[in-house]
Enzyme design. Structure first.
Site, PDB file in Angstrom:
ATOM      1  N   CYS A 180       1.928  -2.133  -7.067  1.00  0.00           N
ATOM      2  CA  CYS A 180       3.352  -2.505  -7.322  1.00  0.00           C
ATOM      3  C   CYS A 180       3.728  -3.845  -7.792  1.00  0.00           C
ATOM      4  O   CYS A 180       3.340  -4.026  -8.873  1.00  0.00           O
ATOM      5  CB  CYS A 180       4.253  -1.900  -5.936  1.00  0.00           C
ATOM      6  SG  CYS A 180       5.993  -1.886  -6.277  1.00  0.00           S
ATOM      7  N   HIS A 284       2.290   3.233  -4.659  1.00  0.00           N
ATOM      8  CA  HIS A 284       1.866   2.674  -3.437  1.00  0.00           C
ATOM      9  C   HIS A 284       1.174   3.535  -2.819  1.00  0.00           C
ATOM     10  O   HIS A 284       1.506   4.594  -2.054  1.00  0.00           O
ATOM     11  CB  HIS A 284       3.067   2.584  -2.261  1.00  0.00           C
ATOM     12  CG  HIS A 284       3.775   1.348  -2.560  1.00  0.00           C
ATOM     13  ND1 HIS A 284       3.527   0.120  -2.227  1.00  0.00           N
ATOM     14  CD2 HIS A 284       4.997   1.152  -3.387  1.00  0.00           C
ATOM     15  CE1 HIS A 284       4.453  -0.822  -2.421  1.00  0.00           C
ATOM     16  NE2 HIS A 284       5.379  -0.196  -3.261  1.00  0.00           N
ATOM     17  N   GLU A 286      -0.899   3.341  -0.385  1.00  0.00           N
ATOM     18  CA  GLU A 286      -0.940   2.761   0.939  1.00  0.00           C
ATOM     19  C   GLU A 286       0.036   3.399   1.851  1.00  0.00           C
ATOM     20  O   GLU A 286       0.581   3.049   2.806  1.00  0.00           O
ATOM     21  CB  GLU A 286      -1.210   1.351   1.104  1.00  0.00           C
ATOM     22  CG  GLU A 286       0.132   0.538   1.120  1.00  0.00           C
ATOM     23  CD  GLU A 286       0.611   0.021  -0.410  1.00  0.00           C
ATOM     24  OE1 GLU A 286       1.329  -0.740  -0.330  1.00  0.00           O
ATOM     25  OE2 GLU A 286       0.730   1.009  -1.166  1.00  0.00           O
TER      26      GLU A 286
END
Length: 319
Positions: A180, A284, A286
């Site tokens: 990001c 993202h 994660e």
């Protein structure tokens, strides 16, 4: 520090050599360094020899010293004045650790604290680097002005620190993944620019700080790219569904970089360097709600592209 914590503490001895010297100079049960030396000299010679005799070697499980070292860069360790933003940052951090710790030793790096020089020095102890998401990059770094829609707080020193990490990775061949904001740092480091606010807001959920829900949409990964090789275990017909939360995107692509993934609306979703092991994704991986296999694939790609640190040092160009 308690002496029974030595085992855990000594794992950081490469990152903090000065502290190791202090630690070995004075143990809690031995008094000062002078006291230790004095006791050594008054031992009978036979006793000194006996004490120096090495213990028999023991075969046991491999320690985590066999793992490569991953430096994970954040803007700050915490945002105490913004609990909602801090909470989601910590959720993402925990997910990244969940994916990384089984195969990596992790060094935490906080770019606002370290600045450019400190971040680059800390990276010397790493085999690979991840730059996580965070606040907007200051527009001064890409030749733009402040005052745009949905502008938040900037951390100029953190920008400098993470720009220095990209420069270090490019010079030394250290694999780097930008997530990001991290991807936007990569583009900025290579001379690119950013669109400061996506007018239709289609790539972020304005309520994400309260409901923690990312916008889900597909991206198409370019054939033959490093990203395609990285995500091969999770791609379906060159596409993957991702978790998005960004109000800025790449405008002018940085010099020598190439696009490796697009969203259906044409948004650049991933970039990479053809000359260095540097990849950035705008989404993202994660996100705790996403399949962790995507993040694990990206980390495995970093591992596959790394070289031993001594080998990197011998090929680093010095001005």
């Amino acid at each position: 520090m308690a002496w029974d914590e030595a085992g855990a503490w000594m794992r950081d001895r490469v990152t903090y050599p000065g502290l190791v010297r202090w630690f070995l100079r004075k143990r809690p049960d031995q008094g000062s360094a002078r006291d230790v030396d004095a006791r050594c000299h008054i031992w009978p010679s036979r006793e000194r020899c006996a004490r120096r005799r090495p213990a028999p070697a023991k075969i046991g499980p491999m320690t985590n010293h066999t793992k490569p070292t991953l430096l994970i860069s954040n803007v700050l360790p915490a945002r105490p004045g913004d609990e909602a933003y801090n909470n989601i940052c910590m959720r993402l951090w925990d997910r990244l650790l969940q994916a990384a710790l089984p195969t990596w030793n992790v060094i935490r790096e906080y770019a606002q604290e370290d600045g450019a020089e400190g971040a680059a020095l800390r990276a010397q102890g790493a085999d690979a680097i991840v730059i996580m998401g965070g606040e907007d990059v200051h527009p001064a770094h890409y030749g733009a002005s402040q005052g745009y829609n949905h502008e938040g707080r900037h951390w100029y020193r953190a920008d400098l620190g993470q720009l220095a990490l990209v420069d270090y990775a490019a010079r030394t061949g250290t694999p780097l993944l930008g997530i990001c904001r991290g991807m936007q740092i990569i583009n900025t480091a290579f001379g690119g620019t950013l669109e400061q606010d996506i007018a239709d807001g289609t790539h972020t959920n304005r309520a994400i700080l309260s409901d923690h829900r990312f916008v889900r949409h597909g991206v198409r990964v370019e054939a033959g790219s490093h990203l395609e090789r990285a995500l091969a275990p999770v791609l379906v017909d060159s596409e993957i569904t991702i978790s998005s939360a960004h109000h800025q995107r790449v405008d002018r692509l940085g010099q020598t970089l190439r696009v490796s993934a697009y969203a259906p609306d044409g948004t650049v979703e991933a970039i990479e360097s053809p000359d260095a092991p540097i990849v950035g994704v705008q989404w993202h991986p994660e996100d705790p709600a996403d399949d962790i296999a995507q993040l694990q694939s990206l980390l495995a790609h970093l591992d596959a592209r790394r070289a031993p640190r001594l080998e990197r040092a011998s090929t680093t160009l010095v001005a």
